[in-house]
Design a protein around this motif. Structure first.
Motif, PDB file in Angstrom:
ATOM      1  N   LEU A   1      -8.541   3.666 -10.579  1.00 22.91           N
ATOM      2  CA  LEU A   1      -7.083   3.691 -10.556  1.00 22.91           C
ATOM      3  C   LEU A   1      -6.567   4.962  -9.892  1.00 22.91           C
ATOM      4  O   LEU A   1      -7.309   5.939  -9.733  1.00 22.91           O
ATOM      5  N   VAL A   2      -5.311   4.951  -9.521  1.00 21.19           N
ATOM      6  CA  VAL A   2      -4.646   6.133  -8.961  1.00 21.19           C
ATOM      7  C   VAL A   2      -3.379   6.394  -9.769  1.00 21.19           C
ATOM      8  O   VAL A   2      -2.887   5.515 -10.494  1.00 21.19           O
TER       9      VAL A   2
ATOM     10  N   TYR B   1      -8.298   3.108  -4.897  1.00 17.08           N
ATOM     11  CA  TYR B   1      -7.726   2.181  -5.873  1.00 17.08           C
ATOM     12  C   TYR B   1      -8.329   0.809  -5.633  1.00 17.08           C
ATOM     13  O   TYR B   1      -8.270   0.288  -4.516  1.00 17.08           O
TER      14      TYR B   1
END
Length: 486
Positions: free
Chosen positions: A320-321, A124
């Motif tokens: 992103l996560v 991230y």
């Protein structure tokens, strides 16, 4: 040659209808990928420098960890934020924005503040600056803005006329310009400055409920800034002053740390809030949405090899996560494409496989080939999807959470065109000594501008933010306050 030689065109000669606003779904976005003029402009801009970064070329970094101190699982399902005491390895890169790889550290410039979290669900990247706002609010203007910060193509010198011409024609820049010309424009060290995610992001919890979020890194060392004369002296005597300071502090066991806070805004509040929360030239008042502590980052290990770890480190806000999504912020929407695209150009399409960028959680996908593919390239495993051979498949629970969009698709600006309230508020928050230094810095910065009209246009912006602000800059430049202020 075409008679329409003054018409702005794309790289293939088609006329551009709007070079100030990207095409969005309504005035609040999100940005549409069908905006070919935007994508062409950003893709070309991403490839203008070889091989150093187009922006943020001069930088340094360090390894460390992030530890959760407060449970915010009611707001996000992100695994690395799931429990108090959980530690996640990080790599953080600090940088100036405009200068080249060998430029001085102590110049008046925003500082990049990029953190890569090596989480159990993939990497991230929280990619921001040391200021809470930015100069522009639509990515379509970013290449033009950065051109003004670079060297003049004829003289190969910095060009203050271009800088102030652009800013005076882009009044949304006033808030950031005021911050940059203030004491905060030159931090004493990288350890003594705050960091910000700048944009509004979206957190999603395990039940699929969302909130808007703003990130704030608060330095645990306290804020310290450099006197402008000392900064200039250091730029000549030790242009790597900030780089050296961070390295020596960590090497000596004086590990710098930052506490991460967030502002949480319910989704429905965004529609009625007095400032557009997706406009990155604005801040969201901490009186309305107080800071909530999340955790603490400590940097405790210097890189072993600068090129392998700092120079090849690649960040993107699109990294992103699950539990963290984006907002319709038009500047953010452009960055989602541009950052990863410029890394593919700079260090190759397989940049994510480099050790500094490779997620500790592993990678399972069907990407193959490309230059500098130095791992096993997927071996003999199945190389397409869907397939009948047990290859990795999508997990529907990790789809981005839905959100409502509406409006006609068109090249339109944000509805809010108040560029002056927050800049004026910031000026009025300063004490007299701070205002005096702010005005002095602006006057010295604007004196070399060759066109009086540009100075007068910028003075109008200062005046609209606060009459005293505009008058003092005008007096410092030996110019009258323009009659046509409004």
């Amino acid at each position: 040659m075409s008679e329409n030689k003054n018409k702005l065109t794309t790289s293939w000669g088609a006329p551009v209808g709007d070079n100030q606003n990207s095409m969005t779904a309504g005035s609040s976005g999100p940005t549409l990928i069908q905006d070919f003029a935007l994508l062409d402009k950003l893709a070309h801009f991403d490839r203008e420098r070889v091989p150093e970064r187009v922006v943020h070329a001069k930088g340094t970094g360090a390894h460390g960890y992030f530890e959760v101190t407060h449970d915010l699982s009611q707001y996000t399902k992100a695994d690395f934020l799931s429990q108090i005491g959980k530690r996640t390895s990080v790599f953080t890169r600090f940088s100036t924005v405009a200068g080249e790889l060998g430029s001085a550290d102590t110049v008046r410039d925003p500082r990049g503040f990029a953190v890569k979290f090596y989480t159990n669900e993939g990497n991230y990247d929280l990619v921001g600056n040391n200021t809470p706002v930015f100069f522009i609010r639509d990515a379509i203007k970013f290449p033009d803005f950065i051109h003004t910060q670079k060297r003049d193509p004829r003289t190969h010198l910095k060009n203050p006329t271009a800088v102030w011409d652009f800013w005076s024609l882009s009044p949304e820049s006033l808030h950031q310009v005021t911050i940059l010309a203030s004491d905060r424009g030159i931090p004493a060290t990288l350890r003594h400055m705050h960091g910000y995610g700048s944009h509004t992001f979206r957190w999603v919890n395990a039940e699929g409920k969302s909130v808007w979020v703003k990130y704030h890194w608060r330095t645990d060392q306290g804020i310290k800034n450099l006197d402008v004369d000392l900064a200039e002296k250091l730029a000549g005597e030790n242009p790597d002053y900030h780089t050296q300071d961070l390295f020596n502090a960590i090497e000596n066991g004086d590990y710098p740390s930052w506490t991460l806070y967030v502002q949480i805004m319910p989704l429905e509040d965004a529609k009625a809030y007095r400032f557009n929360p997706f406009d990155v030239t604005k801040v969201i008042s901490q009186k309305d949405y107080p800071l909530i502590e999340v955790g603490r980052m400590v940097l405790n290990k210097n890189p072993e090899n600068y090129f392998a770890e700092v120079e090849q480190a690649a960040f993107s806000p699109a990294t992103l996560v699950p539990g963290i999504d984006v907002s319709p912020d038009k500047m953010l929407q452009g960055r989602l494409f541009s950052y990863a695209d410029t890394q593919r150009h700079r260090i190759g399409p397989n940049y994510q496989t480099l050790p500094i960028n490779r997620p500790l959680s592993g990678v399972n996908n069907y990407y193959r080939d490309g230059n500098m593919r130095f791992d096993g390239n997927g071996g003999r495993s199945v190389y397409y999807e869907p397939n009948s051979f047990g290859g990795p498949a999508e997990s529907s629970e990790n789809k981005q959470a839905e959100f409502e969009v509406n409006g006609m698709a068109a090249n339109v600006p944000y509805d809010d065109d108040d560029f002056y309230t927050q800049a004026g508020d910031l000026y009025r928050l300063m004490n007299e000594d701070e205002r005096t230094r702010l005005v002095r810095n602006l006057v010295n910065w604007m004196k070399p501008v060759e066109v009086e009209e540009i100075k007068e246009r910028q003075i109008r912006h200062f005046y609209r933010a606060d009459p005293e602000y505009g008058k003092r800059v005008a007096e410092g430049l030996g110019l009258p306050v323009p009659n046509n202020i409004l």
